[in-house]
Design an enzyme around this catalytic site. Structure first.
Site, PDB file in Angstrom:
ATOM      1  N   ASN A  74      33.421  36.540  28.341  1.00  0.00           N
ATOM      2  CA  ASN A  74      34.322  35.595  28.305  1.00  0.00           C
ATOM      3  C   ASN A  74      33.361  34.299  28.928  1.00  0.00           C
ATOM      4  OD1 ASN A  74      36.751  34.187  28.536  1.00  0.00           O
ATOM      5  ND2 ASN A  74      36.288  33.956  30.609  1.00  0.00           N
ATOM      6  N   GLU A  75      33.501  33.110  28.149  1.00  0.00           N
ATOM      7  CA  GLU A  75      33.015  31.999  28.498  1.00  0.00           C
ATOM      8  C   GLU A  75      31.822  31.950  29.147  1.00  0.00           C
ATOM      9  OE1 GLU A  75      36.127  29.588  30.581  1.00  0.00           O
ATOM     10  OE2 GLU A  75      36.850  29.516  28.844  1.00  0.00           O
ATOM     11  N   ASN A 107      38.216  34.544  33.018  1.00  0.00           N
ATOM     12  CA  ASN A 107      36.868  34.272  34.196  1.00  0.00           C
ATOM     13  C   ASN A 107      36.979  35.768  34.962  1.00  0.00           C
ATOM     14  OD1 ASN A 107      36.432  31.818  33.249  1.00  0.00           O
ATOM     15  ND2 ASN A 107      37.820  31.043  35.124  1.00  0.00           N
ATOM     16  N   GLU A 142      41.582  30.857  23.475  1.00  0.00           N
ATOM     17  CA  GLU A 142      42.167  30.377  24.665  1.00  0.00           C
ATOM     18  C   GLU A 142      42.537  28.941  24.160  1.00  0.00           C
ATOM     19  OE1 GLU A 142      40.697  30.285  28.551  1.00  0.00           O
ATOM     20  OE2 GLU A 142      39.760  32.453  28.341  1.00  0.00           O
ATOM     21  N   GLU A 183      45.913  37.636  31.903  1.00  0.00           N
ATOM     22  CA  GLU A 183      44.659  37.770  32.518  1.00  0.00           C
ATOM     23  C   GLU A 183      45.224  38.223  34.086  1.00  0.00           C
ATOM     24  OE1 GLU A 183      42.244  34.190  32.886  1.00  0.00           O
ATOM     25  OE2 GLU A 183      40.872  35.437  34.292  1.00  0.00           O
ATOM     26  N   TYR A 191      41.817  23.171  26.032  1.00  0.00           N
ATOM     27  CA  TYR A 191      42.893  22.908  26.722  1.00  0.00           C
ATOM     28  C   TYR A 191      43.273  21.445  27.165  1.00  0.00           C
ATOM     29  CZ  TYR A 191      42.788  27.963  28.874  1.00  0.00           C
ATOM     30  OH  TYR A 191      42.760  29.045  29.002  1.00  0.00           O
ATOM     31  N   GLN A 221      48.283  31.009  29.076  1.00  0.00           N
ATOM     32  CA  GLN A 221      48.444  32.421  28.780  1.00  0.00           C
ATOM     33  C   GLN A 221      49.793  32.983  28.617  1.00  0.00           C
ATOM     34  OE1 GLN A 221      46.355  34.329  32.240  1.00  0.00           O
ATOM     35  NE2 GLN A 221      44.703  32.997  31.844  1.00  0.00           N
TER      36      GLN A 221
HETATM   37  O1  AHR Z   1      43.215  30.653  30.977  1.00  0.00           O
HETATM   38  C1  AHR Z   1      42.472  30.214  32.200  1.00  0.00           C
HETATM   39  C2  AHR Z   1      41.005  30.119  32.297  1.00  0.00           C
HETATM   40  O2  AHR Z   1      40.554  29.446  31.574  1.00  0.00           O
HETATM   41  C3  AHR Z   1      40.264  31.667  31.807  1.00  0.00           C
HETATM   42  O3  AHR Z   1      40.280  32.532  32.775  1.00  0.00           O
HETATM   43  C4  AHR Z   1      38.899  31.291  31.289  1.00  0.00           C
HETATM   44  O4  AHR Z   1      38.349  31.812  30.601  1.00  0.00           O
HETATM   45  C5  AHR Z   1      39.360  29.878  31.159  1.00  0.00           C
HETATM   46  O5  AHR Z   1      38.207  28.812  31.784  1.00  0.00           O
END
Ligand code: AHR
Length: 505
Positions: free
Chosen positions: A172-173, A72, A291, A27, A244, A350
């Site tokens: 995305n999201e 994002n 992700e 990203e 995460y 990432q």
């Molecule tokens: O990977 C970091 C961020 O986490 C990404 O930009 C977003 O998609 C997620 O919230």
């Protein structure tokens, strides 16, 4: 000493090991691109500015697909800014990460970088501030072969051949209030459907991913997937999942993060199947887990990190991972493989510097973080079919998940090389675990090829620019195969890979 017993039967397969499980994510965030994969003038940079030292590590990591350019970031991105002569490209504010985007690196550089690193591009389109037309333009520019204005434009940019990008994320999201252009599930489902419909008119063979929830903790989780898929079911192939994890003050729960990932995958699959059932459809929507990682997120508001300034490529989200973090990453890969029947692809988020297994210094060297090792070994040695593993293990109590197995594992069997590989996590925090694996059903005689364990007495140990070598995966000398069983002792807080050549099946 704790105990666990594992059993496999080569007839009990879950599905294929998919190379796409070992994807990652680049990203425009912090120093992932600039001074990460791209740094003109660096002693290791090639003529295009790609750091060769980073490319070597990406190859060693075994990454398959790479998602780009966000995240994002994509929800405010104009792809046209990143193509054409570099000196003409506009500088823009990147609102997502409160940074200044130079656009020196864009689509064509990224595709060239994937060729150089032996990876495959996976592109996200902006459905935040932009819409269907811009997505169609991007697809035509990237993949078109007919002499249209956009294809001629690409050719004038030195890109004669179509990029042939197969995997596309529809935004995305979009469920997240922090996202530029955040939408309700109905609004997003509709624009996803319309955009996917147009993209399929250009190329019916694309793999199209609708946005699922940005985490299973979102208040709209479940309902979001149901509504989005009800709208876009006929046009999309996959729905995304993002997760995460972090240690906090509860190591046992952290080590059991795969329990949460398993549950997440089951929940999204069940929702997708319910939408299919309601439509009386036999089509199956699977998951792009695009992700996932351990992430010690700094601040909800990136302007706080930058102190209100708009810096170029700031140091942001540069997590320095512990041995325990690496054990969890290895455990999450166990979950992704175990669910290979529903997870069609995944992206470790990432790749470089930001939330990443690879770190660099501008003008300096690149090194492997702890999390690099379980990923690289799993990507290299998981092959063939994923086998179901029956686990009979001592249990431990966690605050978050209640009682869980101390030992978690998955196995793969590769008929081409007659090899069986186990990936095993010991979640015990207080001592070793003796593991016995019943090999009786493998048939013939099995031979140990190697057993390697990643652990440390100090599970808070972290790699750094100065020392990335003190803790590495090491041969586990306790592993023996005898009398139709494999026996191995696993240290506390550890990840282990055991490779066997099997007899005839
Ligand atoms: O990977 C970091 C961020 O986490 C990404 O930009 C977003 O998609 C997620 O919230």
């Amino acid at each position: 000493m704790h105990r666990a017993r594992l059993s496999i039967d080569p007839a009990f397969t879950v599905g294929p090991v998919r190379r796409e499980t070992f994807g990652s994510f680049v990203e425009h965030l912090g120093r992932c691109v600039y001074t990460g994969i791209y740094e003109p003038g660096h002693p290791e940079a090639d003529e295009r500015g790609f750091r060769r030292d980073v490319i070597d590590l990406v190859r060693e990591l075994g990454v398959s697909t790479v998602r780009y350019p966000g995240g994002n970031f994509v929800s405010g991105y104009r792809w046209e800014d990143g193509v054409g002569p570099q000196h003409e490209r506009p500088k823009r504010l990147d609102l997502a990460w409160h940074s200044l985007e130079t656009n020196a690196f864009g689509l064509n550089e990224f595709v060239e970088w994937t060729r150089a690193s032996g990876t495959e591009p996976m592109l996200a389109v902006n459905l935040g501030t932009r819409g269907t037309q811009e997505a169609l333009d991007l697809l035509e520019y990237a993949n078109g072969a007919e002499p249209t204005a956009l294809v001629e434009l690409r050719r004038s940019h030195g890109q004669e051949q179509p990029h042939d990008i197969r995997w596309w994320c529809l935004g995305n999201e979009m469920d997240g209030p922090w996202q530029i252009g955040h939408k309700t599930a109905h609004e997003y489902g509709r624009i996803a459907r319309e955009t996917a419909h147009g993209m399929r008119m250009i190329d019916p063979g694309l793999v199209l991913v609708a946005c699922g929830s940005s985490s299973s903790g979102m208040p709209t989780f479940g309902e979001w997937e149901r509504v989005v898929l009800t709208e876009a079911f006929d046009e999309v192939d996959l729905i995304s999942a993002h997760a995460y994890y972090r240690e906090g003050d509860d190591l046992p729960s952290f080590l059991a993060s795969a329990v949460d990932m398993d549950h997440f995958i089951r929940s999204v699959s069940a929702t997708a199947d319910a939408v299919a059932a309601e439509r009386k459809s036999t089509k199956r929507i699977d998951i792009s887990f695009d992700e996932w990682n351990v992430w010690y997120h700094e601040e909800e508001d990136p302007a706080i990190v930058t102190g209100g300034a708009w810096p170029e490529a700031p140091r942001m989200e540069e997590d320095t991972y512990t041995v325990a973090d690496a054990v969890v990453v290895g455990g999450l890969l166990v979950s992704l493989l175990r669910n290979t029947d529903r997870v069609r692809g995944a992206s470790l988020a990432q790749l470089v510097n930001a939330i990443a297994p690879i770190r660099t210094e501008p003008g300096g060297h690149a090194w492997r973080q702890t999390t690099f090792h379980p990923f690289a070994l799993t990507a290299r040695h998981a092959a063939g079919e994923v086998l179901r593993v029956a686990i009979d293990s001592d249990r431990t109590t966690t605050n978050r998940f209640g009682e869980v197995d101390l030992v978690d594992a998955v196995a793969t069997y590769d008929a081409a090389t007659s090899s069986t590989t186990f990936f095993v996590v010991n979640r015990a925090t207080d001592g070793e675990t003796a593991v016995e694996v019943d090999l009786g059903r493998l048939g013939g005689s099995a031979t140990l090829v190697e057993a390697v364990t990643f652990s440390s007495d100090d599970h808070q140990w972290r790699a750094s620019a100065e020392d990335s070598h003190s803790v590495l995966p090491e041969r586990n000398g306790s592993a023996v195969v005898a009398d139709g069983a494999l026996r191995v002792t696993l240290p506390a807080v550890s990840w282990t890979m055991i490779r066997l050549t099997a007899g005839d099946r």
